[in-house]
Design an enzyme around this catalytic site. Structure first.
Site, short mmCIF file in Angstrom:
data_model
loop_
_atom_site.label_atom_id
_atom_site.label_comp_id
_atom_site.label_asym_id
_atom_site.label_seq_id
_atom_site.Cartn_x
_atom_site.Cartn_y
_atom_site.Cartn_z
N GLY A 57 1.29 -1.28 0.11
CA GLY A 57 0.37 -0.17 -0.28
C GLY A 57 0.60 1.03 0.18
O GLY A 57 1.64 1.46 0.64
N ALA A 58 0.41 1.83 -0.74
CA ALA A 58 1.30 2.94 -0.63
C ALA A 58 1.81 4.53 0.17
O ALA A 58 3.27 4.06 0.53
CB ALA A 58 1.31 4.33 -2.44
N GLN A 205 -5.45 -9.24 -2.39
CA GLN A 205 -5.41 -7.99 -1.42
C GLN A 205 -7.23 -7.85 -1.08
O GLN A 205 -7.40 -7.17 0.21
CB GLN A 205 -5.03 -6.52 -2.32
CG GLN A 205 -3.65 -6.58 -1.98
CD GLN A 205 -3.24 -7.26 -3.59
OE1 GLN A 205 -3.92 -8.15 -3.76
NE2 GLN A 205 -2.11 -6.62 -3.87
N ASP A 246 -1.18 5.04 -6.29
CA ASP A 246 -0.40 4.93 -5.96
C ASP A 246 0.40 5.65 -6.57
O ASP A 246 2.14 6.22 -6.12
CB ASP A 246 0.62 3.27 -6.52
CG ASP A 246 -0.06 2.60 -5.11
OD1 ASP A 246 -1.51 1.69 -5.95
OD2 ASP A 246 0.44 1.92 -4.90
N ASN A 256 -3.37 2.71 -10.01
CA ASN A 256 -3.64 2.34 -8.57
C ASN A 256 -3.71 0.54 -9.18
O ASN A 256 -3.43 0.27 -10.40
CB ASN A 256 -4.89 2.05 -8.31
CG ASN A 256 -5.75 2.17 -6.86
OD1 ASN A 256 -4.63 2.27 -5.97
ND2 ASN A 256 -6.13 1.73 -7.08
N LYS A 257 -3.97 -0.58 -7.98
CA LYS A 257 -4.05 -1.42 -8.18
C LYS A 257 -4.37 -1.76 -9.74
O LYS A 257 -5.57 -1.25 -9.44
CB LYS A 257 -4.27 -1.95 -7.14
CG LYS A 257 -5.26 -4.00 -7.23
CD LYS A 257 -3.69 -4.19 -7.56
CE LYS A 257 -1.88 -4.18 -6.18
NZ LYS A 257 -1.10 -4.21 -6.59
O1 MRU Z 1 0.68 -4.12 -4.74
P1 MRU Z 1 -0.08 -3.35 -3.46
O2 MRU Z 1 -1.02 -3.90 -2.73
O3 MRU Z 1 1.03 -2.31 -3.12
O4 MRU Z 1 -0.82 -2.17 -4.02
C1 MRU Z 1 -1.38 -1.38 -3.46
C2 MRU Z 1 -2.89 -0.21 -3.67
O5 MRU Z 1 -2.57 -0.75 -5.21
C3 MRU Z 1 -3.23 0.07 -3.16
O6 MRU Z 1 -5.24 0.62 -3.74
C4 MRU Z 1 -2.80 2.09 -3.30
O7 MRU Z 1 -1.66 1.47 -2.35
C5 MRU Z 1 -3.01 2.66 -2.57
S1 MRU Z 1 -3.85 2.23 -0.50
C6 MRU Z 1 -4.00 3.83 0.38
#
Ligand code: MRU
Length: 354
Positions: A57-58, A205, A246, A256-257
Site C-alpha cells: 500500500g502506497a 488484497q 499509488d 492504482n492496483k
Molecule cells: O501492490 P499493493 O498491494 O501495494 O497495491 C496497493 C494499491 O494499489 C492501493 O490501492 C494503493 O497503494 C493505495 S493504498 C492507500
C-alpha cells in the site's frame, strides 16, 4: 492482540510503527488466516518485506522507507562520520524496492533532505533527528487519512453500495486508510452502507485484506470476483466507487492496483461516480500524464499460482503488471486532505501545488 483493540467502536489497526529500536509491522502475506506482528531491525530485511508485500500500500511503504533510513542509521555503532554517511547512503537504496507508488520515494527523499540539513551534527543527534522525522511521517499519514475521511464522506449516502478495489485501508497506510478511511468516516457519521470488495487478483488484497479489515470494524462487506463488477453495477448494487492511488500525474491520470481501470470504465458506462482518495504525497509533480508513471511487473508465479497452488498450465506465458493507469476522464473527484479536487484536474491539481 497487539494494536488491534476497539477504540470507541472503531478498530485501531496499526500497520507499521517503531518500538524498541525496531520496526514492527503486520505481515500482510499471512492475513486473513494469521495475524502476526513482525519485528525488524535490518534495513535490507525491511526492503524484502516491501518487495514481497508483507508491507504494502502506497502510504505504508512510504512509512517503511522512512523507517528504513532510521534502521540504517541505528545499525552504525562507530564514531567515523564518513563511514556513518556511507551506511545511510546504502540504506537509501530502499527507495527502489518497488517502482510505482511514489510515496516510497517521497518519504525516503524527505528523510535524506533532513539528513543533508543536519550532517554537521553529531552521529547521535543525526540518529535522533532521523527517528523524529520518520515518526512525523507516520503520524502525519494517520492524521491526513482522517482529514480525507472528513472531506470524502459527504460523497457517500445512507443506502449506498460502495465498490472498492484492492486494499486502500488501514493496512495500506499507517492507520485508518484512504478509500477505506472515507468509508470508515461515513460509517462513523451514522450512514448505513454496504461495501463491495473486488477480490483483486493476482494477490487477492481485496479478498484477504479488505474483507478482514472491514470485518474488524463490523462494516458490512460483500466479496465479489473481479469479473463481477459489471453485473453488480447493472443490478443497481453499486452507487459509488472509491479506490486509493499509488501515483497521480499532474493531469489527474491515476495509477492504482491492476484492474482499477476496468472498474472506472464500467462505472462511467453505468453512471456510477468513481472517486480516488489519496494524500498529496501521492501526486507526482514530475509525471505530466499517466504515461510518465512506471508500472511494476511482477513474477509470473503470482498469476500461475494462488497461495502456492498451481492453477495454470505449466510453462505458460504470463503478463503480470501490478498496476494500471485510469485516465482522468473517468474520475469524478480526487479526495485529498485539502478537499475534493474536481475536473479539470490539470487546473485543480495546479492550484493544489501553488
Ligand atoms: O501492490 P499493493 O498491494 O501495494 O497495491 C496497493 C494499491 O494499489 C492501493 O490501492 C494503493 O497503494 C493505495 S493504498 C492507500
Amino acid at each position: 492482540m497487539e494494536y488491534l483493540n476497539l477504540i470507541s467502536g472503531v478498530t485501531m489497526i496499526k500497520t507499521i510503527y517503531f518500538e524498541d529500536n525496531k520496526v514492527k509491522y503486520i505481515d500482510q502475506t499471512l492475513l486473513p488466516s494469521t495475524y502476526k506482528v513482525v519485528s525488524c531491525s535490518d534495513v535490507r530485511e525491511l526492503e524484502i518485506a516491501i518487495k514481497t508485500l508483507a508491507i504494502r500500500g502506497a502510504p505504508a511503504i512510504g512509512v517503511a522507507g522512512a523507517y528504513g533510513i532510521v534502521l540504517a542509521a541505528l545499525s552504525y555503532n562507530g564514531d567515523d562520520k564518513e563511514e556513518f554517511f556511507k551506511v545511510i547512503k546504502d540504506g537509501e537504496k530502499i527507495k527502489n524496492a518497488r517502482p510505482t507508488a511514489v510515496n516510497l520515494m517521497w518519504a525516503v527523499d524527505r528523510m535524506m533532505n533532513v539528513f543533508s540539513r543536519i550532517k554537521n551534527q553529531s552521529i547521535d543527534e543525526i540518529k535522533k533527528e532521523l527517528f523524529l522525522e520518520a515518526e512525523r511521517i507516520r503520524k502525519e499519514d494517520a492524521e491526513i487519512n482522517r482529514k480525507m475521511g472528513q472531506h470524502g464522506h459527504p460523497l457517500i449516502s445512507t443506502g449506498d453500495g460502495v465498490l472498492t478495489h484492492c486494499n486502500a485501508g488501514a493496512l495500506a497506510t499507517s492507520e485508518y486508510g484512504t478509500a477505506l478511511g472515507v468509508i470508515r468516516a461515513a460509517v462513523e457519521a451514522g450512514k448505513k452502507i454496504r461495501v463491495f470488495s473486488d477480490e483483486t487478483r493476482p494477490l487477492l488484497q481485496g479478498a484477504r485484506l479488505t474483507t478482514w479489515e472491514l470485518n474488524q470494524d463490523r462494516i458490512p462487506v460483500t466479496l465479489i470476483c473481479d469479473n463481477m463488477a459489471g453485473i453488480s453495477m447493472r443490478r443497481g448494487l453499486i452507487q459509488k466507487v472509491i479506490v486509493g492511488a499509488d501515483r497521480i500525474a499532474m493531469n489527474g491520470d491515476t495509477a492504482n492496483k491492476i484492474g482499477t481501470y476496468q472498474v472506472a470504465v464500467l462505472a462511467k458506462e453505468n453512471n456510477v461516480p468513481f472517486y480516488v482518495a489519496a494524500p498529496i504525497s501521492t501526486f507526482d509533480p514530475k509525471a505530466r500524464t499517466g504515461d510518465d508513471i512506471p508500472i511494476e511487473e511482477r513474477n509470473k508465479d503470482e498469476v500461475t499460482h494462488i497461495q502456492g497452488i498451481r492453477i495454470a498450465t505449466e510453462g505458460i506465458d504470463v503478463f503480470n503488471p501490478a498496476f494500471d493507469v485510469t485516465p482522468a476522464k473517468y474520475i469524478s473527484g480526487i479526495i485529498t486532505e485539502k478537499g475534493v479536487l474536481k475536473p479539470p484536474y490539470d487546473k485543480s491539481i495546479k492550484e493544489l501545488f501553488s
